[in-house]
Write a protein that holds these residues in place. Structure first.
Motif, PDB file in Angstrom:
ATOM      1  N   SER A 111      34.407  34.936  27.560  1.00 15.51           N
ATOM      2  CA  SER A 111      35.539  34.063  27.239  1.00 15.51           C
ATOM      3  C   SER A 111      35.818  34.068  25.750  1.00 15.51           C
ATOM      4  N   LEU A 113      35.048  36.520  23.695  1.00 18.06           N
ATOM      5  CA  LEU A 113      35.629  37.823  23.370  1.00 18.06           C
ATOM      6  C   LEU A 113      37.086  37.886  23.803  1.00 18.06           C
ATOM      7  N   SER A 114      37.360  37.266  24.991  1.00 21.58           N
ATOM      8  CA  SER A 114      38.752  37.257  25.449  1.00 21.58           C
ATOM      9  C   SER A 114      39.637  36.472  24.493  1.00 21.58           C
ATOM     10  N   GLU A 115      39.105  35.338  24.003  1.00 18.73           N
ATOM     11  CA  GLU A 115      39.874  34.553  23.031  1.00 18.73           C
ATOM     12  C   GLU A 115      40.065  35.345  21.745  1.00 18.73           C
ATOM     13  N   GLN A 116      38.996  36.031  21.305  1.00 22.62           N
ATOM     14  CA  GLN A 116      39.130  36.862  20.104  1.00 22.62           C
ATOM     15  C   GLN A 116      40.145  37.972  20.322  1.00 22.62           C
ATOM     16  N   LEU A 117      40.092  38.584  21.533  1.00 24.98           N
ATOM     17  CA  LEU A 117      41.041  39.653  21.845  1.00 24.98           C
ATOM     18  C   LEU A 117      42.471  39.124  21.849  1.00 24.98           C
ATOM     19  N   ASN A 118      42.642  37.923  22.454  1.00 20.73           N
ATOM     20  CA  ASN A 118      43.987  37.327  22.470  1.00 20.73           C
ATOM     21  C   ASN A 118      44.447  36.996  21.057  1.00 20.73           C
ATOM     22  N   ILE A 120      43.470  38.545  18.338  1.00 20.70           N
ATOM     23  CA  ILE A 120      43.789  39.826  17.685  1.00 20.70           C
ATOM     24  C   ILE A 120      45.133  40.354  18.164  1.00 20.70           C
ATOM     25  N   ARG A 121      45.386  40.214  19.479  1.00 25.19           N
ATOM     26  CA  ARG A 121      46.685  40.644  20.008  1.00 25.19           C
ATOM     27  C   ARG A 121      47.815  39.847  19.378  1.00 25.19           C
ATOM     28  N   GLN A 123      47.755  38.391  16.439  1.00 31.65           N
ATOM     29  CA  GLN A 123      47.904  38.856  15.059  1.00 31.65           C
ATOM     30  C   GLN A 123      48.610  40.204  15.002  1.00 31.65           C
ATOM     31  N   HIS A 124      48.271  41.076  15.972  1.00 28.25           N
ATOM     32  CA  HIS A 124      48.917  42.395  16.020  1.00 28.25           C
ATOM     33  C   HIS A 124      50.406  42.247  16.297  1.00 28.25           C
TER      34      HIS A 124
END
Length: 226
Positions: A111, A113-118, A120-121, A123-124
């Motif tokens: 979860s 990592l998913s929050e970090q991925l979201n 990062i997305r 920010q991207h």
């Protein structure tokens, strides 16, 4: 006769302690029973406490003859339990709890990592939007710069044309001044000519005025002589 060597008591005690430490290993109480921790390796010894199933114990020594093992609890209590009630790995219930905890931790980590991925997305995506905005601003500035360049080129052309016209105007003014000066010179010369002509005519008239009467008088004198 055999010589009997006396061994110091502290040496014997150290040997026993080392032997105890050498065989110490972790064991778990079977998940099917509550094990009685006794003061000795037989049913005639007193029960110190009841150890719940799944409890981890430290095995100090084993007595194969009696079928008992001397163990130590996490609280430091030592006693004897039946060896057959001990397992070399945690009970299934304990393993299930550990696996459940690991799974929960893995889900939490997933979860996170998913929050970090979201994040990062996000920010991207924000970076892409910023890039698009900067591209539009760049195009607008480029268009404005092109307009300024064209305007500047027109201004330079106009300035160059004005400079040429100014040069022509200066040449024209110089020529006009020259012609005016020449005209003035011609007028002055014409006036002088008219003046000289008039003076010549006047002088000629005076001369004729003086000369003609004399000619007439001479003719009359001749006629009178005849």
């Amino acid at each position: 006769m055999y010589r009997i060597t006396k061994i110091p008591a502290y040496t014997l005690l150290c040997s026993l302690l080392l032997t105890s430490l050498a065989v110490a290993e972790p064991m778990w109480v079977s998940d099917r029973f509550e094990v009685m921790l006794r003061t000795g390796p037989s049913t005639s010894n007193a029960i110190q406490l009841m150890v719940d199933s799944g409890t981890q114990l430290e095995v100090i020594e084993r007595d194969a003859a009696s079928g008992y093992s001397r163990v130590r609890t996490s609280g430091g209590t030592e006693g004897w339990v039946l060896t057959r009630y001990l397992m070399s790995e945690p009970a299934a219930r304990e393993q299930l709890q550990q696996l459940t905890g690991q799974l929960t931790d893995a889900k939490s980590a997933g979860s996170g990592l998913s929050e970090q991925l979201n994040a990062i997305r996000g920010q991207h995506q924000a970076a892409n939007q910023r890039i698009e905005t900067l591209e539009r601003e760049k195009q607008a500035l480029q268009s404005e710069l092109d307009t300024i360049k064209r305007t500047a080129a027109d201004v330079l052309a106009i300035d160059s044309q004005n400079q040429r016209l100014q040069e022509k105007l200066t040449d024209t003014e110089i020529r006009a001044d020259t012609l005016q000066q020449e005209n003035q010179n011609l007028r002055s010369q014409q006036n002088r000519n008219w003046f000289l002509t008039g003076a010549a005519v006047l002088i000629a008239g005076i001369i004729l005025g003086i000369w003609l009467p004399r000619v007439r008088w001479q003719r009359r004198s001749r006629y009178d002589r005849l």
